[in-house]
Motif scaffolding. Structure first.
Motif, PDB file in Angstrom:
ATOM      1  N   GLN A  57       0.656  -1.403  -0.168  1.00 26.41           N
ATOM      2  CA  GLN A  57      -0.032  -0.013   0.046  1.00 26.41           C
ATOM      3  C   GLN A  57       0.896   1.089  -0.014  1.00 26.41           C
ATOM      4  O   GLN A  57       2.172   1.223   0.263  1.00 26.41           O
ATOM      5  N   HIS A  97       0.178   5.817   0.982  1.00 25.92           N
ATOM      6  CA  HIS A  97      -0.540   7.006   1.322  1.00 25.92           C
ATOM      7  C   HIS A  97      -0.096   8.024   0.805  1.00 25.92           C
ATOM      8  O   HIS A  97       0.970   8.339   0.520  1.00 25.92           O
ATOM      9  N   GLU A 131       4.190   7.881   8.349  1.00 21.92           N
ATOM     10  CA  GLU A 131       4.204   6.889   9.482  1.00 21.92           C
ATOM     11  C   GLU A 131       5.438   6.564   9.881  1.00 21.92           C
ATOM     12  O   GLU A 131       6.451   6.359   9.011  1.00 21.92           O
TER      13      GLU A 131
END
Ligand code: ZN
Length: 306
Positions: A93, A95, A112
């Protein structure tokens, strides 16, 4: 002031049972993938646990008393802190950054950081690409199911730290138990999900087009040099520190920002001028800006300020 927090738990298909069995987390299903330890995000909000404000969401509390977040935060809690138990691989994934997320999702971007609390001997993570790709190469790798050959797979061990900036393709691998500190956002673009099915037998949605928009397709090199002292990460969105305590820990005060304390191991007490709480592995505390606090006992914690 110190507030004990009650977390929100999430059941995703890749989760395990360690958060329930070892960290005292509760939830509706046997499997607990994530425990949101500090969150004012609408998708799951921390509650105050005990005392005068028992059961109030942290978000409501901060709205009522914005100064407790600290000058830097202006009445917002801009980070979301989770424990993640990956019994299986998470999807690959990415972001978006603030600009993209605010324009297309009405949410924040997400940078993150991961602290590997525990992992299996052969656990790994995915961190970006191991070679420079064009957007077309990336797109083709998704279409032809060859993405796993292009990504950077990094073996991990307990205590490792990774900063995953918005735009970096990534995945948490099987067997990792991670403390994640991130911007307050819940936007994820999945590009590969190991052809898995959800509880209803359907594949989970992929978000290839948006992922192509936001992914940095350059070769990703992990910064070396490791951790400096107690500092795990200092970036523009959060600062995260580790403290191993036996006896009396360091005395902290942050005038500019609240602090969040997550107990990774052991037990003891967290103490301010006015309060003392017992603490144990898996507990979370919110310390209001300007409060002097320290920990006594035998434990290790990570704490986060903005
Ligand atoms: Zn992520």
């Amino acid at each position: 002031m110190i507030l004990k927090l009650k977390s929100v738990t999430k059941d995703y298909i890749w989760g395990g049972t360690r958060l329930r069995d070892e960290y005292g987390k509760k939830g509706d299903s046997q499997r607990l993938a994530e425990s949101w330890e500090l969150s004012c995000h609408p998708d799951g909000m921390s509650l105050i646990d005990g005392g005068e404000y028992d059961g109030v969401t942290l978000r409501d509390f901060v709205e009522k008393f914005p100064e407790i977040a600290g000058k830097k935060c202006q009445g917002e809690i801009p980070v979301l802190i989770k424990l993640i138990d990956a019994k299986d691989n998470l999807s690959i994934q990415v972001h978006p950054d603030n600009e993209y997320a605010r324009k297309y999702e009405g949410d924040n971007g997400k940078t993150e950081m991961w602290y590997i609390v525990d992992c299996d001997k052969d656990s790994s993570i995915i961190y970006g690409f191991k070679e420079n790709l064009s957007k077309e190469d990336f797109c083709r790798a998704i279409d032809e199911n060859t993405l796993l050959q292009k990504v950077n797979t990094v073996p991990v061990k307990k205590g490792d730290v990774f900063l995953i900036r918005a735009g970096t393709l990534h995945a948490i691998g099987r067997g990792c138990l991670i403390a994640e500190i991130q911007q307050c956002s819940n936007v994820t673009y999945r590009v590969y999900d190991y052809d898995r099915r959800d509880n209803n037998g359907n594949p989970r949605e992929l978000h290839t087009e948006k992922a192509l928009d936001v992914t940095d397709c350059g070769k990703m090199v992990l910064p070396n040099g490791g951790i400096q002292g107690n500092t795990l990460v200092e970036c523009e969105y959060f600062r995260v520190y580790k403290e191993n305590i036996s006896g009396n820990g360091n005395v902290h005060t942050a005038e500019e920002s609240f602090a969040h304390v997550l107990v990774l191991e052991g037990s003891g007490e967290i103490i301010s001028r006015d309060e003392t709480y017992n603490l144990k592995k898996g507990d979370s505390f919110f310390v209001t800006a300007g409060t002097q606090w320290h920990i006594k006992g035998n434990c290790s914690i990570i704490y986060t300020v903005v």
